[in-house]
Design a protein around this motif. Structure first.
Motif, PDB file in Angstrom:
ATOM      1  N   VAL A  84       3.788  -0.556   4.069  1.00 56.85           N
ATOM      2  CA  VAL A  84       2.472  -0.973   3.655  1.00 56.85           C
ATOM      3  C   VAL A  84       1.355  -0.010   3.672  1.00 56.85           C
ATOM      4  O   VAL A  84       1.274   0.758   4.789  1.00 56.85           O
ATOM      5  CB  VAL A  84       1.855  -1.954   4.332  1.00 56.85           C
ATOM      6  N   ASP A  85       1.097   0.945   2.435  1.00 57.78           N
ATOM      7  CA  ASP A  85       0.209   2.042   2.707  1.00 57.78           C
ATOM      8  C   ASP A  85      -1.294   1.525   2.336  1.00 57.78           C
ATOM      9  O   ASP A  85      -1.468   0.760   1.504  1.00 57.78           O
ATOM     10  CB  ASP A  85       0.632   2.899   1.580  1.00 57.78           C
ATOM     11  N   THR A  86      -2.101   1.595   3.442  1.00 54.60           N
ATOM     12  CA  THR A  86      -3.308   0.796   3.400  1.00 54.60           C
ATOM     13  C   THR A  86      -4.270   1.235   2.101  1.00 54.60           C
ATOM     14  O   THR A  86      -5.276   0.427   1.993  1.00 54.60           O
ATOM     15  CB  THR A  86      -4.009   0.990   4.667  1.00 54.60           C
ATOM     16  N   GLY A  87      -3.934   2.036   1.516  1.00 54.23           N
ATOM     17  CA  GLY A  87      -4.677   2.566   0.464  1.00 54.23           C
ATOM     18  C   GLY A  87      -4.128   2.358  -1.014  1.00 54.23           C
ATOM     19  O   GLY A  87      -4.605   2.739  -1.978  1.00 54.23           O
ATOM     20  N   HIS A  88      -2.988   1.518  -0.709  1.00 54.38           N
ATOM     21  CA  HIS A  88      -2.157   1.176  -2.010  1.00 54.38           C
ATOM     22  C   HIS A  88      -2.627  -0.211  -2.802  1.00 54.38           C
ATOM     23  O   HIS A  88      -1.697  -0.698  -3.326  1.00 54.38           O
ATOM     24  CB  HIS A  88      -0.830   1.421  -1.912  1.00 54.38           C
ATOM     25  N   HIS A  89      -3.705  -0.795  -2.434  1.00 53.77           N
ATOM     26  CA  HIS A  89      -4.018  -2.249  -2.989  1.00 53.77           C
ATOM     27  C   HIS A  89      -5.354  -1.980  -3.856  1.00 53.77           C
ATOM     28  O   HIS A  89      -6.055  -1.351  -3.813  1.00 53.77           O
ATOM     29  CB  HIS A  89      -4.156  -3.188  -1.848  1.00 53.77           C
ATOM     30  N   LEU A 148      10.645   1.181   1.353  1.00 54.89           N
ATOM     31  CA  LEU A 148      10.168   1.034   0.215  1.00 54.89           C
ATOM     32  C   LEU A 148       8.603   0.897   0.161  1.00 54.89           C
ATOM     33  O   LEU A 148       8.053  -0.072   0.335  1.00 54.89           O
ATOM     34  CB  LEU A 148      10.937   0.238  -0.866  1.00 54.89           C
ATOM     35  N   GLU A 149       8.031   1.937  -0.343  1.00 51.27           N
ATOM     36  CA  GLU A 149       6.364   1.898  -0.613  1.00 51.27           C
ATOM     37  C   GLU A 149       5.836   1.736  -1.762  1.00 51.27           C
ATOM     38  O   GLU A 149       6.514   2.051  -2.974  1.00 51.27           O
ATOM     39  CB  GLU A 149       5.933   3.278  -0.164  1.00 51.27           C
ATOM     40  N   TYR A 150       5.064   0.441  -1.622  1.00 50.31           N
ATOM     41  CA  TYR A 150       4.381   0.101  -3.240  1.00 50.31           C
ATOM     42  C   TYR A 150       3.125   0.799  -3.377  1.00 50.31           C
ATOM     43  O   TYR A 150       2.579   1.389  -2.258  1.00 50.31           O
ATOM     44  CB  TYR A 150       4.367  -1.352  -3.518  1.00 50.31           C
ATOM     45  N   LYS A 151       2.611   0.726  -4.614  1.00 53.16           N
ATOM     46  CA  LYS A 151       1.208   1.422  -5.105  1.00 53.16           C
ATOM     47  C   LYS A 151       0.846   0.645  -6.349  1.00 53.16           C
ATOM     48  O   LYS A 151       1.597   0.810  -7.162  1.00 53.16           O
ATOM     49  CB  LYS A 151       1.295   2.913  -4.944  1.00 53.16           C
ATOM     50  N   PHE A 152      -0.392   0.206  -6.234  1.00 52.35           N
ATOM     51  CA  PHE A 152      -0.777  -0.581  -7.489  1.00 52.35           C
ATOM     52  C   PHE A 152      -1.126   0.180  -8.784  1.00 52.35           C
ATOM     53  O   PHE A 152      -0.889  -0.234  -9.904  1.00 52.35           O
ATOM     54  CB  PHE A 152      -1.893  -1.647  -7.302  1.00 52.35           C
ATOM     55  N   LEU A 158       0.882   7.787   9.694  1.00 49.88           N
ATOM     56  CA  LEU A 158      -0.364   8.212   8.752  1.00 49.88           C
ATOM     57  C   LEU A 158       0.362   8.851   7.433  1.00 49.88           C
ATOM     58  O   LEU A 158       1.438   9.461   7.565  1.00 49.88           O
ATOM     59  CB  LEU A 158      -1.142   9.318   9.709  1.00 49.88           C
ATOM     60  N   ASP A 159      -0.576   8.575   6.640  1.00 50.07           N
ATOM     61  CA  ASP A 159      -0.335   9.151   5.352  1.00 50.07           C
ATOM     62  C   ASP A 159      -1.774   9.629   4.756  1.00 50.07           C
ATOM     63  O   ASP A 159      -2.470   8.776   4.176  1.00 50.07           O
ATOM     64  CB  ASP A 159       0.367   8.372   4.182  1.00 50.07           C
ATOM     65  N   GLN A 160      -1.979  10.754   5.266  1.00 50.18           N
ATOM     66  CA  GLN A 160      -3.637  11.241   4.561  1.00 50.18           C
ATOM     67  C   GLN A 160      -3.686  12.554   4.114  1.00 50.18           C
ATOM     68  O   GLN A 160      -2.791  13.487   4.400  1.00 50.18           O
ATOM     69  CB  GLN A 160      -4.311  10.937   6.140  1.00 50.18           C
ATOM     70  N   ALA A 198      -9.821   4.208  -4.203  1.00 50.85           N
ATOM     71  CA  ALA A 198      -8.514   3.904  -4.663  1.00 50.85           C
ATOM     72  C   ALA A 198      -7.648   4.628  -3.590  1.00 50.85           C
ATOM     73  O   ALA A 198      -7.978   4.161  -2.430  1.00 50.85           O
ATOM     74  CB  ALA A 198      -8.319   5.217  -6.045  1.00 50.85           C
ATOM     75  N   ASP A 199      -6.465   5.360  -3.820  1.00 47.23           N
ATOM     76  CA  ASP A 199      -5.693   5.763  -2.744  1.00 47.23           C
ATOM     77  C   ASP A 199      -6.331   7.149  -2.102  1.00 47.23           C
ATOM     78  O   ASP A 199      -5.841   8.258  -2.480  1.00 47.23           O
ATOM     79  CB  ASP A 199      -4.338   6.125  -3.368  1.00 47.23           C
ATOM     80  N   ASP A 200      -7.384   7.068  -1.644  1.00 47.03           N
ATOM     81  CA  ASP A 200      -8.467   8.213  -1.188  1.00 47.03           C
ATOM     82  C   ASP A 200      -7.644   8.932  -0.029  1.00 47.03           C
ATOM     83  O   ASP A 200      -8.058  10.103   0.260  1.00 47.03           O
ATOM     84  CB  ASP A 200      -9.813   7.727  -0.821  1.00 47.03           C
ATOM     85  N   ASP A 201      -6.706   8.289   0.582  1.00 46.36           N
ATOM     86  CA  ASP A 201      -6.035   9.325   1.797  1.00 46.36           C
ATOM     87  C   ASP A 201      -7.044   9.769   2.725  1.00 46.36           C
ATOM     88  O   ASP A 201      -6.695  10.686   3.387  1.00 46.36           O
ATOM     89  CB  ASP A 201      -5.216  10.236   1.321  1.00 46.36           C
ATOM     90  N   LEU A 202      -8.245   9.047   2.912  1.00 52.69           N
ATOM     91  CA  LEU A 202      -9.076   9.533   4.020  1.00 52.69           C
ATOM     92  C   LEU A 202      -8.513   8.975   5.453  1.00 52.69           C
ATOM     93  O   LEU A 202      -7.568   8.248   5.616  1.00 52.69           O
ATOM     94  CB  LEU A 202     -10.452   8.913   3.660  1.00 52.69           C
TER      95      LEU A 202
HETATM   96 ZN    ZN Z   1      -0.694   6.992  -1.296  1.00 50.71          ZN
END
Ligand code: ZN
Ligand code: AOS
Ligand code: ZN
Length: 389
Positions: A216-221, A181-185, A286-288, A251-255
């Motif tokens: 933990v998606d590193t762009g989701h905080h 389960l993935e969270y995103k602010f 990866l999620d980019q 933000a959730d830039d997905d770079l």
């Molecule tokens: Zn994302």
């Protein structure tokens, strides 16, 4: 007295690391303002796997590919798994998609309308059927569900709807399957997001059982969040399912992961190594989206960035660090960590690649391979389903 891990032990550990690439990263993508199509992008899931095989060939550590349903929907999943196998790959996590149908404007599993919730649940259960067919272990669940205005919907009731859907999916999972389960602010909802933070995801996973874990998606905080603290805690609670690695400035830039803040990536990977998460239990995904840069070399670079952060984390002199921490020697403890972070691990990784029989410079090797020209010449016409569809 230093007792840094020896290079051979670090290389041995790095050999066990596997980094999963996402099918959607190979296709066209963009922002809500524009998708800049690139020549030669895949038109089918099979062609995405062909590109992913190049990443694995040149890095040696990217053997699995995450799928996104419906973007990667095919008639015959065993045949797709065979296509992957013939290229030295395996199909990885199955990503559900309950964020692109018109019906989902007010949410999917949290929608106020029971009929829409049933439709979303049917899709999630279809994804588990696909896992059965592909042999995937993980179902990745990200919900764009949320609200834009105070009063729009009942915050508490939406949590109940979410819990109900998650329980139904959990019930369907096989013994060797997991739901992540993935969270995103925030985004696309702007006032509330129904799974906004690690605590919400953790609470639902705790209620569900051991097959439910947090991604933990590193762009989701929110900016400034201490992500490594979250990682350390979830590992301690045995609730870290994996990562969606990427980089963000705002933000959730997905770079490309590691491109914005390699020190943060190192700190995250140190907590993974320290917490014993450097096992097959934690999925390094990866999620980019590579909107303006060439996709395959960007994914290769991303894999390399994860390897470099991991190598540095493995080089931390844990004995000296523990001693300094125990004695409250703040500067010495910080110096031990910084010493590892400031180590140039590129020679070590080049050696590892030579040990694996691959070129020490994966990006240069890819550019020399001629693959980019080949796919540009061959893949004329048609578009793949996904962000850029
Ligand atoms: Zn994302
Ligand atoms: C969305 O922001 C999430 O990061 C998802 O994990 C993912 O990007 C989405 O499933 C589309 O790939
Ligand atoms: Zn993600």
């Amino acid at each position: 007295m230093t007792s840094r891990p020896d290079v051979s032990a670090v290389k041995a550990a790095l050999r066990t690391q596997a980094i999963e690439t996402p099918s959607w990263a190979y296709g066209n993508s963009g922002t809500r303002f524009k998708v800049f199509a690139q020549p030669g992008v895949p038109r089918t899931p099979q062609e995405k796997l062909d590109d992913a095989a190049r990443v694995h060939e040149h890095t040696g550590v990217a053997p699995t590919v995450a799928l996104h349903i419906p973007w990667d929907r095919v008639e015959d999943y065993p045949a797709l798994a065979q296509h992957a196998k013939e290229r030295g790959l395996r199909l990885g996590a199955i990503n559900s998609n309950v964020f692109q149908d018109d019906d989902y404007k007010l949410g999917s599993v949290c929608h106020p309308d029971a009929g829409v919730r049933r439709k979303a649940l049917r899709h999630l259960l279809e994804c588990v059927d696909i896992m059965d067919a592909t042999g995937s272990r993980d179902l990745k669940l990200w919900f764009s569900d949320g609200t834009n205005y105070p009063g729009q919907d009942d915050i508490r009731a939406r949590q109940g709807r979410l819990a109900e859907a998650l329980a139904a999916v959990y019930e369907r999972l096989g013994d060797d399957q997991r739901m992540l389960l993935e969270y995103k602010f925030f985004e696309p909802a702007f006032y509330t997001t129904d799974v906004p933070d690690w605590g919400t995801a953790y609470a639902h996973c705790l209620r569900l059982g051991e097959k439910a874990r947090v991604v933990v998606d590193t762009g989701h905080h929110a900016p400034g969040t201490n992500i490594e603290f979250i990682v350390a805690l979830l590992l301690r609670e045995e609730k870290l399912g994996g990562f969606d690695f990427n980089s963000r400035f705002y933000a959730d830039d997905d770079l490309m992961v590691g491109a914005a803040d390699p020190f943060q990536l190192f700190r995250i990977m140190y907590e993974v190594v320290r917490g014993g998460g450097f096992t097959s239990d934690v999925a390094f995904m990866l999620d980019q989206c590579h909107n303006i840069e060439a996709k395959i070399p960007a994914i290769i670079r991303s894999v390399m960035n994860v390897q470099e952060a991991t190598a540095k984390a493995l080089l931390v002199d844990r004995e000296a660090l523990s001693a300094a921490q125990a004695s409250g020697d703040v500067l010495a403890a910080n110096a031990v960590l910084m010493d590892a972070y400031n180590t140039d691990v590129r020679p070590l990784l080049a050696e590892l690649r030579e040990d694996l029989g691959i070129d020490p410079d994966p990006v240069a090797a890819y550019h020399r391979s001629g693959w980019a020209q080949k796919i540009t010449d061959e893949r004329v016409g048609g578009t793949q389903a996904g962000w850029g569809a």
